[in-house]
Enzyme design. Sequence first.
Site, PDB file in Angstrom:
ATOM      1  CB  SER A  78      22.426  35.856  59.912  1.00 41.41           C
ATOM      2  OG  SER A  78      23.580  35.585  59.160  1.00 41.41           O
ATOM      3  CB  SER A  79      23.765  30.902  57.771  1.00 39.82           C
ATOM      4  OG  SER A  79      24.288  31.780  56.793  1.00 39.82           O
ATOM      5  CB  CYS A  80      27.153  35.012  59.844  1.00 37.70           C
ATOM      6  SG  CYS A  80      26.206  36.222  60.766  1.00 37.70           S
TER       7      CYS A  80
ATOM      8  CB  VAL B 124      13.828  39.876  55.801  1.00 36.86           C
ATOM      9  CG1 VAL B 124      13.046  38.847  56.613  1.00 36.86           C
ATOM     10  CG2 VAL B 124      15.110  39.271  55.247  1.00 36.86           C
TER      11      VAL B 124
ATOM     12  CG  ASP C 241      38.239  34.805  49.559  1.00 38.85           C
ATOM     13  OD1 ASP C 241      37.727  35.488  48.650  1.00 38.85           O
ATOM     14  OD2 ASP C 241      39.141  33.958  49.374  1.00 38.85           O
TER      15      ASP C 241
ATOM     16  NE  ARG D  53      29.683  33.624  51.897  1.00 43.30           N
ATOM     17  CZ  ARG D  53      30.938  33.266  52.179  1.00 43.30           C
ATOM     18  NH1 ARG D  53      31.347  32.034  51.915  1.00 43.30           N
ATOM     19  NH2 ARG D  53      31.769  34.128  52.728  1.00 43.30           N
TER      20      ARG D  53
ATOM     21  CB  THR E 163      21.212  30.399  53.662  1.00 45.73           C
ATOM     22  OG1 THR E 163      22.514  30.379  53.123  1.00 45.73           O
ATOM     23  CG2 THR E 163      20.194  30.556  52.527  1.00 45.73           C
TER      24      THR E 163
ATOM     25  CE1 TYR F 272      23.014  41.416  61.257  1.00 44.36           C
ATOM     26  CE2 TYR F 272      23.735  39.202  60.689  1.00 44.36           C
ATOM     27  CZ  TYR F 272      22.758  40.184  60.691  1.00 44.36           C
ATOM     28  OH  TYR F 272      21.532  39.926  60.133  1.00 44.36           O
TER      29      TYR F 272
ATOM     30  CE  LYS G 298      20.184  39.592  63.204  1.00 40.81           C
ATOM     31  NZ  LYS G 298      18.766  39.984  63.336  1.00 40.81           N
TER      32      LYS G 298
ATOM     33  CG  HIS H  90      24.570  40.915  51.900  1.00 42.25           C
ATOM     34  ND1 HIS H  90      23.551  41.616  52.488  1.00 42.25           N
ATOM     35  CD2 HIS H  90      25.276  40.354  52.922  1.00 42.25           C
ATOM     36  CE1 HIS H  90      23.638  41.492  53.801  1.00 42.25           C
ATOM     37  NE2 HIS H  90      24.669  40.734  54.101  1.00 42.25           N
TER      38      HIS H  90
ATOM     39  CG  HIS I  15       7.027  47.827  57.289  1.00 40.94           C
ATOM     40  ND1 HIS I  15       7.410  48.653  58.327  1.00 40.94           N
ATOM     41  CD2 HIS I  15       6.439  48.624  56.368  1.00 40.94           C
ATOM     42  CE1 HIS I  15       7.055  49.891  58.030  1.00 40.94           C
ATOM     43  NE2 HIS I  15       6.460  49.906  56.853  1.00 40.94           N
TER      44      HIS I  15
ATOM     45  CG  LEU J  45      17.920  35.806  53.204  1.00 45.13           C
ATOM     46  CD1 LEU J  45      17.238  36.625  54.296  1.00 45.13           C
ATOM     47  CD2 LEU J  45      17.052  34.631  52.795  1.00 45.13           C
TER      48      LEU J  45
HETATM   49  P1  GDP Z   1      29.273  36.982  53.553  1.00 47.05           P
HETATM   50  O1  GDP Z   1      28.474  35.817  53.042  1.00 47.05           O
HETATM   51  O2  GDP Z   1      28.961  37.314  54.966  1.00 47.05           O
HETATM   52  O3  GDP Z   1      30.736  36.811  53.332  1.00 47.05           O
HETATM   53  O4  GDP Z   1      28.760  38.290  52.785  1.00 47.05           O
HETATM   54  P2  GDP Z   1      28.846  38.936  51.325  1.00 47.05           P
HETATM   55  O5  GDP Z   1      27.585  38.629  50.618  1.00 47.05           O
HETATM   56  O6  GDP Z   1      29.159  40.377  51.523  1.00 47.05           O
HETATM   57  O7  GDP Z   1      30.080  38.272  50.568  1.00 47.05           O
HETATM   58  C1  GDP Z   1      30.087  36.957  50.077  1.00 47.05           C
HETATM   59  C2  GDP Z   1      31.336  36.675  49.269  1.00 47.05           C
HETATM   60  O8  GDP Z   1      31.286  37.407  48.032  1.00 47.05           O
HETATM   61  C3  GDP Z   1      32.657  37.076  49.934  1.00 47.05           C
HETATM   62  O9  GDP Z   1      33.602  36.056  49.640  1.00 47.05           O
HETATM   63  C4  GDP Z   1      33.017  38.354  49.197  1.00 47.05           C
HETATM   64  O10 GDP Z   1      34.418  38.622  49.195  1.00 47.05           O
HETATM   65  C5  GDP Z   1      32.536  38.047  47.798  1.00 47.05           C
HETATM   66  N1  GDP Z   1      32.327  39.238  46.950  1.00 47.05           N
HETATM   67  C6  GDP Z   1      32.829  39.410  45.700  1.00 47.05           C
HETATM   68  N2  GDP Z   1      32.511  40.611  45.202  1.00 47.05           N
HETATM   69  C7  GDP Z   1      31.745  41.223  46.133  1.00 47.05           C
HETATM   70  C8  GDP Z   1      31.078  42.495  46.193  1.00 47.05           C
HETATM   71  O11 GDP Z   1      31.152  43.315  45.292  1.00 47.05           O
HETATM   72  N3  GDP Z   1      30.378  42.776  47.308  1.00 47.05           N
HETATM   73  C9  GDP Z   1      30.263  41.875  48.343  1.00 47.05           C
HETATM   74  N4  GDP Z   1      29.527  42.218  49.416  1.00 47.05           N
HETATM   75  N5  GDP Z   1      30.905  40.690  48.337  1.00 47.05           N
HETATM   76  C10 GDP Z   1      31.620  40.359  47.250  1.00 47.05           C
END
Ligand code: GDP
Length: 314
Positions: A109-111, A17, A271, A211, A166, A138, A142, A181, A13, A168
């Site tokens: 998670s969607s991953c 989320v 990426d 995304r 997806t 991870y 999950k 993130h 909590h 969040l």
């Molecule tokens: P993902 O959805 O599991 O890949 O998680 P993230 O939210 O960490 O990253 C999403 C995308 O954003 C990836 O392609 C990262 O390379 C890009 N990205 C760009 N700049 C950043 C940053 O400063 N932090 C994070 N976490 N991701 C970044």
Amino acid sequence: MMEKDAKIYVAGHRGMVGSAIVRKLEAAGYHNLVLRSSKELDLRRQAETEAFFAAEKPEYVFLAAAKVGGILGNAGQPADFLYDNMILEMNAIRAAWQNGVKKLMFLGSSCIYPRMAPQPMPENCLLTGALEQTNEGYALAKISGLKYCEYLDRQYGADYISVMPTNLYGKNDNYHPRHSHVLPAFIRRFHEAKENGDKKVVCWGTGSPMREFLYVDDLADACVFLMNTYSGTETVNVGTGKELSIRALAELVAKVVGYEGEIEWDATKPDGTPRKLLDVSKLQKLGWTYKTELEDGIRMTYADFLHNPMRAER
Ligand code: GDP
């Protein structure tokens, strides 16, 4: 349907989320919530977890406790992400079942879906291909939690369900400069650049991955809705069904924050998966759609960031 005085344990909590689920439950009139911080109850400890469930006997559980992180955190610590999440889930779900919890919702998670899954990704593409490497540990945890709920249902008829959100964002997010993130990372970076008068901000990767982003209060609304209306062994995707490139996201966050300088891309950073769009048609058929458009959600999140003095420490 959960009765308004039902005893409900929201695990996690203090997190983004879990705190959103608590806000939603309280707003809907649920007043018998059981909450424990991770310091008070470490779900990775089996004996502690069992003792908690035996003493409290909650009727419903939202399992939103997890070790989470962005792409670098996940890629750098796969052992910790696998172990902490796997053991926490197994302990909590088993102790819930042994202590008569009527219904449990497991949040994933969607991953969990294959890296090269068809887009948008339907629930039934689970385990049809290899996972994205940067968050495999991870994702495996999950998938195991989701399967444990499914197996308890199949073997014993337990009404234990799972939902797969997806990406969040929203109130109480983690703004750590390396471990967060992408969306909170952008809010912080563009805000600091604006404050410092910097002419350039560097973002990770190429900017081309696509995304999908869901405002966490919308997720909480979907969770309470599904807890009250859905039973079944198959998981349910929760998202908007809309995606944008990381480059477009950077431009949108810059606009909301009011940063007017350059944006540069550091392609030495990963990426991750090229696309990760959920197929949300099952959820729509069940009667739920998201409410908060991305730009509005970013505005509310930025306002929360500005009023949250703890943001840098989390
Ligand atoms: P993902 O959805 O599991 O890949 O998680 P993230 O939210 O960490 O990253 C999403 C995308 O954003 C990836 O392609 C990262 O390379 C890009 N990205 C760009 N700049 C950043 C940053 O400063 N932090 C994070 N976490 N991701 C970044």
